[in-house]
Write a protein that holds these residues in place. Structure first.
Motif, PDB file in Angstrom:
ATOM      1  N   ALA A 124       0.893  -1.077  -0.060  1.00 61.41           N
ATOM      2  CA  ALA A 124      -0.071  -0.172   0.041  1.00 61.41           C
ATOM      3  C   ALA A 124       0.839   1.292  -0.035  1.00 61.41           C
ATOM      4  O   ALA A 124       0.480   2.115  -0.674  1.00 61.41           O
ATOM      5  CB  ALA A 124      -0.996  -0.096   1.095  1.00 61.41           C
ATOM      6  N   THR A 125       1.904   1.325   0.857  1.00 57.96           N
ATOM      7  CA  THR A 125       2.872   2.372   0.847  1.00 57.96           C
ATOM      8  C   THR A 125       3.530   2.743  -0.367  1.00 57.96           C
ATOM      9  O   THR A 125       3.227   3.650  -0.906  1.00 57.96           O
ATOM     10  CB  THR A 125       3.821   2.321   2.240  1.00 57.96           C
ATOM     11  N   TYR A 126       4.179   1.716  -0.934  1.00 51.41           N
ATOM     12  CA  TYR A 126       4.825   1.805  -2.258  1.00 51.41           C
ATOM     13  C   TYR A 126       3.876   2.072  -3.460  1.00 51.41           C
ATOM     14  O   TYR A 126       4.201   3.006  -4.170  1.00 51.41           O
ATOM     15  CB  TYR A 126       5.666   0.646  -2.633  1.00 51.41           C
ATOM     16  N   GLY A 127       2.841   1.634  -3.333  1.00 48.73           N
ATOM     17  CA  GLY A 127       1.954   1.746  -4.233  1.00 48.73           C
ATOM     18  C   GLY A 127       1.345   3.079  -4.444  1.00 48.73           C
ATOM     19  O   GLY A 127       1.301   4.003  -5.469  1.00 48.73           O
ATOM     20  N   VAL A 128       0.940   3.603  -3.121  1.00 50.99           N
ATOM     21  CA  VAL A 128       0.228   5.058  -3.108  1.00 50.99           C
ATOM     22  C   VAL A 128       1.677   6.036  -3.296  1.00 50.99           C
ATOM     23  O   VAL A 128       1.168   6.920  -4.083  1.00 50.99           O
ATOM     24  CB  VAL A 128      -0.360   5.255  -1.753  1.00 50.99           C
ATOM     25  N   PHE A 129       2.528   6.122  -2.896  1.00 55.20           N
ATOM     26  CA  PHE A 129       3.492   6.889  -3.126  1.00 55.20           C
ATOM     27  C   PHE A 129       4.108   6.969  -4.605  1.00 55.20           C
ATOM     28  O   PHE A 129       4.214   8.062  -5.448  1.00 55.20           O
ATOM     29  CB  PHE A 129       4.814   6.681  -2.214  1.00 55.20           C
ATOM     30  N   GLY A 130       4.171   5.725  -5.174  1.00 51.60           N
ATOM     31  CA  GLY A 130       4.623   5.781  -6.546  1.00 51.60           C
ATOM     32  C   GLY A 130       3.610   6.278  -7.532  1.00 51.60           C
ATOM     33  O   GLY A 130       3.974   6.985  -8.472  1.00 51.60           O
ATOM     34  N   LEU A 131       2.185   5.899  -7.350  1.00 51.24           N
ATOM     35  CA  LEU A 131       1.405   6.473  -8.162  1.00 51.24           C
ATOM     36  C   LEU A 131       1.201   7.722  -7.955  1.00 51.24           C
ATOM     37  O   LEU A 131       1.136   8.600  -9.061  1.00 51.24           O
ATOM     38  CB  LEU A 131      -0.257   5.733  -7.619  1.00 51.24           C
ATOM     39  N   SER A 132       1.320   8.391  -6.875  1.00 51.94           N
ATOM     40  CA  SER A 132       1.109   9.812  -6.581  1.00 51.94           C
ATOM     41  C   SER A 132       2.274  10.593  -7.427  1.00 51.94           C
ATOM     42  O   SER A 132       2.120  11.601  -7.904  1.00 51.94           O
ATOM     43  CB  SER A 132       1.176   9.998  -4.913  1.00 51.94           C
ATOM     44  N   ILE A 133       3.426   9.811  -7.157  1.00 52.45           N
ATOM     45  CA  ILE A 133       4.483  10.569  -7.629  1.00 52.45           C
ATOM     46  C   ILE A 133       4.373  10.500  -9.292  1.00 52.45           C
ATOM     47  O   ILE A 133       4.803  11.688  -9.892  1.00 52.45           O
ATOM     48  CB  ILE A 133       5.886  10.147  -7.267  1.00 52.45           C
ATOM     49  N   ALA A 134       4.200   9.495  -9.901  1.00 55.76           N
ATOM     50  CA  ALA A 134       3.790   9.298 -11.399  1.00 55.76           C
ATOM     51  C   ALA A 134       2.754  10.221 -11.870  1.00 55.76           C
ATOM     52  O   ALA A 134       3.132  11.009 -12.740  1.00 55.76           O
ATOM     53  CB  ALA A 134       3.573   7.760 -11.577  1.00 55.76           C
ATOM     54  N   LEU A 135       1.549  10.483 -11.062  1.00 51.65           N
ATOM     55  CA  LEU A 135       0.584  11.140 -11.508  1.00 51.65           C
ATOM     56  C   LEU A 135       1.086  12.792 -11.342  1.00 51.65           C
ATOM     57  O   LEU A 135       0.685  13.448 -12.362  1.00 51.65           O
ATOM     58  CB  LEU A 135      -0.669  10.984 -10.807  1.00 51.65           C
ATOM     59  N   LEU A 136       1.749  13.139 -10.312  1.00 52.80           N
ATOM     60  CA  LEU A 136       2.358  14.540 -10.116  1.00 52.80           C
ATOM     61  C   LEU A 136       3.094  14.731 -11.567  1.00 52.80           C
ATOM     62  O   LEU A 136       3.279  15.802 -11.946  1.00 52.80           O
ATOM     63  CB  LEU A 136       2.510  14.639  -9.069  1.00 52.80           C
ATOM     64  N   SER A 137       3.888  13.766 -11.727  1.00 58.37           N
ATOM     65  CA  SER A 137       5.007  14.069 -12.638  1.00 58.37           C
ATOM     66  C   SER A 137       4.336  14.301 -14.083  1.00 58.37           C
ATOM     67  O   SER A 137       4.767  15.245 -14.892  1.00 58.37           O
ATOM     68  CB  SER A 137       6.117  13.212 -12.794  1.00 58.37           C
ATOM     69  N   LEU A 138       3.105  13.766 -14.334  1.00 62.38           N
ATOM     70  CA  LEU A 138       2.404  13.995 -15.672  1.00 62.38           C
ATOM     71  C   LEU A 138       1.636  15.065 -15.756  1.00 62.38           C
ATOM     72  O   LEU A 138       1.512  15.669 -16.802  1.00 62.38           O
ATOM     73  CB  LEU A 138       1.645  12.652 -15.923  1.00 62.38           C
ATOM     74  N   ALA A 140       2.666  18.086 -14.161  1.00 62.95           N
ATOM     75  CA  ALA A 140       3.850  19.220 -14.098  1.00 62.95           C
ATOM     76  C   ALA A 140       3.582  20.179 -15.006  1.00 62.95           C
ATOM     77  O   ALA A 140       3.486  19.774 -16.315  1.00 62.95           O
ATOM     78  CB  ALA A 140       5.081  18.504 -13.962  1.00 62.95           C
ATOM     79  N   GLN A 141       3.770  21.313 -14.873  1.00 67.84           N
ATOM     80  CA  GLN A 141       3.859  22.452 -15.813  1.00 67.84           C
ATOM     81  C   GLN A 141       5.218  22.519 -16.231  1.00 67.84           C
ATOM     82  O   GLN A 141       6.022  22.372 -15.409  1.00 67.84           O
ATOM     83  CB  GLN A 141       3.380  23.647 -15.131  1.00 67.84           C
ATOM     84  N   PRO A 142       5.605  22.911 -17.450  1.00 67.11           N
ATOM     85  CA  PRO A 142       4.678  23.427 -18.641  1.00 67.11           C
ATOM     86  C   PRO A 142       4.256  22.264 -19.579  1.00 67.11           C
ATOM     87  O   PRO A 142       4.846  21.245 -19.431  1.00 67.11           O
ATOM     88  CB  PRO A 142       5.460  24.471 -19.341  1.00 67.11           C
ATOM     89  N   ASP A 143       3.218  22.263 -20.086  1.00 64.59           N
ATOM     90  CA  ASP A 143       2.631  21.301 -20.969  1.00 64.59           C
ATOM     91  C   ASP A 143       2.274  20.024 -20.355  1.00 64.59           C
ATOM     92  O   ASP A 143       3.017  18.745 -20.576  1.00 64.59           O
ATOM     93  CB  ASP A 143       3.377  21.115 -22.387  1.00 64.59           C
ATOM     94  N   PRO A 144       1.275  20.035 -19.311  1.00 62.40           N
ATOM     95  CA  PRO A 144       1.021  18.699 -18.779  1.00 62.40           C
ATOM     96  C   PRO A 144       0.509  17.596 -19.440  1.00 62.40           C
ATOM     97  O   PRO A 144      -0.096  17.783 -20.475  1.00 62.40           O
ATOM     98  CB  PRO A 144       0.238  19.188 -17.631  1.00 62.40           C
ATOM     99  N   VAL A 145       1.085  16.605 -19.468  1.00 61.08           N
ATOM    100  CA  VAL A 145       0.511  15.369 -20.011  1.00 61.08           C
ATOM    101  C   VAL A 145      -0.854  14.935 -19.773  1.00 61.08           C
ATOM    102  O   VAL A 145      -1.776  14.565 -20.406  1.00 61.08           O
ATOM    103  CB  VAL A 145       1.687  13.995 -20.102  1.00 61.08           C
ATOM    104  N   LEU A 146      -1.079  15.035 -18.422  1.00 67.18           N
ATOM    105  CA  LEU A 146      -2.260  14.970 -17.863  1.00 67.18           C
ATOM    106  C   LEU A 146      -2.989  16.010 -17.301  1.00 67.18           C
ATOM    107  O   LEU A 146      -2.505  16.594 -16.326  1.00 67.18           O
ATOM    108  CB  LEU A 146      -2.142  13.523 -16.626  1.00 67.18           C
TER     109      LEU A 146
END
Length: 160
Positions: A124-138, A140-146
């Motif tokens: 749960a910890t690795y999954g939540v942190f990994g998914l959060s970091i991946a989503l936030l990186s997508l 991120a400005q400028p030109d967000p992918v997501l």
């Protein structure tokens, strides 16, 4: 003080065995269960489930700890990419490394030092942190992918 008084057991060379006063007494009236707990501080902790070696004891240390080394090396590569100015790919790689750590914790029975707590807590910890970091990186400005519309509205509402 003897073992009946809750003090150290004279038969124990370390002198730290303490009788547990809550266990059921035997025929002589002494508690049956003996614990290695010391009243003032902890001397030892239990190994987490799956915390055994990932390879045999004959293998060198890096081979025995390959799951955690894999995750750490990929995170290090992601940090290097981030430092070199490839922010989105670097942080995405860090998130992917944590998600891979969650998958390794789920699939591999003995993951060595990658096991920190119970299997469920680690996944749960690795999954939540990994998914959060991946989503936030997508995102991120400028030109967000997501782009998630309600997050953009929330940001504008809280900043203005």
């Amino acid at each position: 003080m003897g073992p009946d008084a809750g003090g150290p057991d004279p038969g124990d060379p370390d002198g730290i065995t303490v009788r547990d006063p809550v266990s059921a007494p035997d025929a002589d009236g002494r508690p049956r269960r003996v614990t290695r707990r010391f009243p003032l501080f902890t001397r030892d902790t239990a190994r987490p489930e799956g915390g055994g070696r990932a390879a045999s004891g004959d293998a060198p240390a890096p081979a025995r700890q390959w799951p955690v080394l894999t995750v750490v090396l990929v995170v290090g590569l992601g940090l290097l990419l981030t430092a070199l100015g490839v922010f989105r790919w670097g942080t995405l790689l860090i998130g992917a490394a944590l998600l891979a750590g969650a998958a390794l914790r789920w699939v591999v029975p003995d993951v060595g030092m990658l096991a920190v707590r119970s299997r469920f807590t680690d996944i749960a910890t690795y999954g939540v942190f990994g998914l959060s970091i991946a989503l936030l990186s997508l995102m991120a400005q400028p030109d967000p992918v997501l782009e998630i519309p309600f997050l953009k509205d929330t940001l504008h509402f809280t900043v203005s």
